[in-house]
Design an enzyme around this catalytic site. Sequence first.
Site, mmCIF file in Angstrom:
data_model
loop_
_atom_site.group_PDB
_atom_site.id
_atom_site.type_symbol
_atom_site.label_atom_id
_atom_site.label_comp_id
_atom_site.label_asym_id
_atom_site.label_seq_id
_atom_site.Cartn_x
_atom_site.Cartn_y
_atom_site.Cartn_z
ATOM 1 N N ASP A 185 2.502 27.157 71.153
ATOM 2 C CA ASP A 185 1.334 26.703 70.419
ATOM 3 C C ASP A 185 1.949 26.055 69.297
ATOM 4 O OD1 ASP A 185 -1.522 26.509 69.509
ATOM 5 O OD2 ASP A 185 -0.799 27.519 68.164
ATOM 6 N N GLU A 230 1.281 25.704 77.349
ATOM 7 C CA GLU A 230 1.923 26.152 76.159
ATOM 8 C C GLU A 230 3.018 27.141 76.264
ATOM 9 O OE1 GLU A 230 -1.737 25.676 72.862
ATOM 10 O OE2 GLU A 230 -1.359 27.430 74.102
#
EC number: 3.1.26.3
Length: 227
Positions: free
Chosen positions: A50, A122
């Site tokens: 992220d 991610e």
Amino acid sequence: MSSFNELEKLLGYSFKNKELLIEALSHPSLRQHHEYKDNKDYERLEFLGDAVLNLVITKILFSNFASYNEGNLAKIRSYLVCKETICMVGAKLALKDYIIMTYGEEVAGGRDNPNNIENATEALIAAIYLDSNIETTHNIIGQLWAEFIKVQNLTDYDPKTALQEWAQASDHHLPIYCLIKREGAAHSSTFTVLVKVKDYEQIGIGYSIKEAEKNAARSLLHRLKND
């Protein structure tokens, strides 16, 4: 690891450490089973991915949109790193076919769960970063997100604000959004929202109410532009 060959082709990257790739695709449900309880899942990699994604997207926007101010850059970044966009990237890679999960998670719809696809995407970014370097990761993200970054119209990035501004400029009441349908299991629902401004109405569908509202606003703006 031949089962991951096609995924690596789509990425344009071959992992030196295949264990990182496996970790990035391992769903947390695996820890429920004794034989997997000591194995790593993708949650820690998702946390790192992220941050890496936000950094790389920010750098790309800073370089490519020199005339945009901080506010507009933030709107575009918000669109590029939202669940909807990340899931579309995950779909391009067919990640749902590669996520390693328990049978229980799979029969509960885990392969089509947007949260699982977002998290695995991610985590995969983090795995690439740890297996290579920031330059390689930057290039791969740039390729995977290219079609979304090319969108130049700010209306497409923040359609709800654009529709609100149109309504105010036209002396209409602010847009009203109504949830009219929810379908699917609790963890993989799709939502249908109706937006109304004066006599104009349009629906939007998404994996969350927020996403459905944005899609409804975007569709209505396109309709208004063409009327």
